[in-house]
Design a protein around this motif. Structure first.
Motif, mmCIF file in Angstrom:
data_model
loop_
_atom_site.group_PDB
_atom_site.id
_atom_site.type_symbol
_atom_site.label_atom_id
_atom_site.label_comp_id
_atom_site.label_asym_id
_atom_site.label_seq_id
_atom_site.Cartn_x
_atom_site.Cartn_y
_atom_site.Cartn_z
ATOM 1 N N LEU A 28 5.334 3.599 0.276
ATOM 2 C CA LEU A 28 4.548 2.435 0.691
ATOM 3 C C LEU A 28 3.998 1.685 -0.526
ATOM 4 O O LEU A 28 4.096 0.457 -0.612
ATOM 5 C CB LEU A 28 3.408 2.882 1.598
ATOM 6 N N LEU A 29 3.433 2.408 -1.480
ATOM 7 C CA LEU A 29 2.851 1.770 -2.657
ATOM 8 C C LEU A 29 3.919 1.084 -3.506
ATOM 9 O O LEU A 29 3.681 0.014 -4.079
ATOM 10 C CB LEU A 29 2.088 2.797 -3.483
ATOM 11 N N ASN A 30 5.100 1.684 -3.564
ATOM 12 C CA ASN A 30 6.201 1.064 -4.313
ATOM 13 C C ASN A 30 6.634 -0.249 -3.673
ATOM 14 O O ASN A 30 6.944 -1.225 -4.374
ATOM 15 C CB ASN A 30 7.394 2.020 -4.406
ATOM 16 N N ILE A 31 6.654 -0.290 -2.346
ATOM 17 C CA ILE A 31 7.020 -1.521 -1.637
ATOM 18 C C ILE A 31 5.994 -2.621 -1.916
ATOM 19 O O ILE A 31 6.340 -3.777 -2.161
ATOM 20 C CB ILE A 31 7.156 -1.255 -0.125
ATOM 21 N N ILE A 37 1.902 -7.265 -4.326
ATOM 22 C CA ILE A 37 0.637 -7.185 -3.589
ATOM 23 C C ILE A 37 -0.244 -6.160 -4.296
ATOM 24 O O ILE A 37 0.149 -5.010 -4.476
ATOM 25 C CB ILE A 37 0.868 -6.790 -2.125
ATOM 26 N N LYS A 38 -1.429 -6.579 -4.693
ATOM 27 C CA LYS A 38 -2.346 -5.725 -5.445
ATOM 28 C C LYS A 38 -2.877 -4.606 -4.553
ATOM 29 O O LYS A 38 -3.212 -4.839 -3.388
ATOM 30 C CB LYS A 38 -3.511 -6.559 -5.979
ATOM 31 N N LEU A 62 0.001 8.881 -8.627
ATOM 32 C CA LEU A 62 -0.337 7.530 -8.179
ATOM 33 C C LEU A 62 -1.017 6.838 -9.358
ATOM 34 O O LEU A 62 -2.216 6.954 -9.557
ATOM 35 C CB LEU A 62 -1.273 7.569 -6.960
ATOM 36 N N HIS A 63 -0.220 6.165 -10.150
ATOM 37 C CA HIS A 63 -0.705 5.579 -11.393
ATOM 38 C C HIS A 63 -1.300 4.202 -11.122
ATOM 39 O O HIS A 63 -0.609 3.279 -10.701
ATOM 40 C CB HIS A 63 0.430 5.514 -12.407
ATOM 41 N N THR A 64 -2.586 4.099 -11.376
ATOM 42 C CA THR A 64 -3.310 2.864 -11.116
ATOM 43 C C THR A 64 -4.378 2.682 -12.176
ATOM 44 O O THR A 64 -4.682 3.610 -12.940
ATOM 45 C CB THR A 64 -3.949 2.887 -9.711
ATOM 46 N N ASP A 65 -4.953 1.504 -12.244
ATOM 47 C CA ASP A 65 -6.030 1.237 -13.187
ATOM 48 C C ASP A 65 -7.358 1.702 -12.604
ATOM 49 O O ASP A 65 -7.584 1.614 -11.389
ATOM 50 C CB ASP A 65 -6.111 -0.262 -13.497
ATOM 51 N N LEU A 66 -8.235 2.161 -13.466
ATOM 52 C CA LEU A 66 -9.564 2.599 -13.045
ATOM 53 C C LEU A 66 -10.287 1.505 -12.272
ATOM 54 O O LEU A 66 -10.998 1.786 -11.289
ATOM 55 C CB LEU A 66 -10.384 3.003 -14.271
ATOM 56 N N GLU A 67 -10.098 0.267 -12.679
ATOM 57 C CA GLU A 67 -10.821 -0.860 -12.086
ATOM 58 C C GLU A 67 -10.414 -1.160 -10.652
ATOM 59 O O GLU A 67 -11.079 -1.947 -9.971
ATOM 60 C CB GLU A 67 -10.624 -2.117 -12.946
ATOM 61 N N THR A 68 -9.335 -0.546 -10.172
ATOM 62 C CA THR A 68 -8.899 -0.770 -8.790
ATOM 63 C C THR A 68 -9.553 0.214 -7.823
ATOM 64 O O THR A 68 -9.277 0.166 -6.624
ATOM 65 C CB THR A 68 -7.374 -0.657 -8.663
ATOM 66 N N SER A 244 5.145 3.671 9.856
ATOM 67 C CA SER A 244 4.934 2.488 10.703
ATOM 68 C C SER A 244 4.316 1.348 9.894
ATOM 69 O O SER A 244 4.661 0.178 10.080
ATOM 70 C CB SER A 244 4.021 2.840 11.885
ATOM 71 N N ILE A 245 3.403 1.696 8.980
ATOM 72 C CA ILE A 245 2.791 0.677 8.125
ATOM 73 C C ILE A 245 3.849 0.052 7.233
ATOM 74 O O ILE A 245 3.843 -1.162 6.989
ATOM 75 C CB ILE A 245 1.656 1.274 7.275
ATOM 76 N N ILE A 246 4.777 0.872 6.727
ATOM 77 C CA ILE A 246 5.858 0.347 5.880
ATOM 78 C C ILE A 246 6.636 -0.723 6.654
ATOM 79 O O ILE A 246 7.001 -1.767 6.096
ATOM 80 C CB ILE A 246 6.779 1.493 5.418
ATOM 81 N N GLU A 247 6.883 -0.477 7.942
ATOM 82 C CA GLU A 247 7.594 -1.466 8.756
ATOM 83 C C GLU A 247 6.810 -2.759 8.838
ATOM 84 O O GLU A 247 7.368 -3.852 8.797
ATOM 85 C CB GLU A 247 7.858 -0.888 10.146
ATOM 86 N N VAL A 248 5.467 -2.639 8.986
ATOM 87 C CA VAL A 248 4.616 -3.831 9.046
ATOM 88 C C VAL A 248 4.647 -4.563 7.707
ATOM 89 O O VAL A 248 4.824 -5.794 7.661
ATOM 90 C CB VAL A 248 3.174 -3.447 9.402
#
Length: 252
Positions: A28-31, A37-38, A62-68, A244-248
């Motif tokens: 999902l996060l890769n999509i 989309i941030k 799950l590589h993300t910035d601290l500020e997120t 299901s969220i991926i489909e949305v």
């Protein structure tokens, strides 16, 4: 949905349960990344610092910035700073105190009268801490600030743990007064902070969470779109819902 520029995910029960990532989350996060989309992470958990949560996500790849990452411990420090508090009594974890101190606020002991009592999730909450907080809160000029009213939070094996809410309820009953300020969900302070930090409008950000009276109630109040993950406390149900969220999301 075509207007969505960002998605804010709840963490406990949505992205992971305890130390286990929900199946389908990485896909999902890769999509979302492909669609530019941030992604943000939103949690009422005040027992950890943002850095703690960031490290946990990194370990889960799950590589993300601290500020997120926005949690109620970080947000309460911002609230205290913005409202010119100088000293508070913290009825919460060492990590909550760390976030408060990093915002330039002093955390006092039971020997010095504070401007506010700040209450968060505290795994070491006991009768002594309740007594100190009670006697400070008997004074009307001491503000009663809480991180959230969450009753429980999920961990592995379908187990629930008591949240910050039961601690708040004990102090409200003992003092005979209600909290003056609530920082976390379903209040909109954290969401408003995020939107101001990143220059988003309310309709730009989609809220995804597993609790109607917390995640979705916050989104409704802020007039942001939302998706409720409505399922039992099982990983299999969550994995199916993520798909299901991926489909949305694929329609965005």
């Amino acid at each position: 949905m075509k207007k969505i520029k960002a998605v804010a995910f709840d963490l406990d029960g949505t992205i992971y349960i305890g130390d286990k990532l929900v199946d389908g989350v990485v896909e999902l996060l890769n999509i979302l990344k492909e669609k530019k989309i941030k992604v943000f992470y939103f949690t009422n958990n005040s027992s950890k610092t943002r850095k703690n949560i960031h490290q946990k996500l990194q370990k889960m790849n799950l590589h993300t910035d601290l500020e997120t990452i926005y949690n109620s411990a970080y947000a309460v420090g911002i609230y205290l700073k913005n409202n010119n508090f100088k000293k508070v009594y913290c009825c919460g974890s060492a990590e909550l105190r760390e976030e408060i101190i990093s915002s330039g606020i002093r955390c006092v002991s039971d020997k010095e009268f504070p401007e506010a009592v700040v209450v968060g999730l505290d795994h070491d909450f006991n009768y002594d801490r309740m007594t100190v907080a009670l006697n400070f809160l008997r004074q009307k000029d001491c503000r009663f600030i809480i991180c959230n009213r969450d009753r429980t939070y999920p961990v592995e094996n379908s187990k629930l743990m008591p949240g910050c809410g039961p601690i708040v309820a004990a102090l409200e009953y003992a003092t005979g007064r209600q909290a003056d300020v609530i920082i976390g969900k379903p209040e909109t302070f954290m969401l408003d902070l995020l939107c101001k930090d990143w220059n988003f409008l309310n309709e730009d950000i989609l809220i995804v969470g597993d609790t109607f009276d917390s995640d979705i109630a916050m989104a409704d109040t802020y007039r942001s779109p939302s998706l409720l993950l409505d399922y039992d406390n099982e990983f299999a149900d969550r994995a199916r819902t993520i798909k299901s969220i991926i489909e949305v999301i694929n329609y965005l």
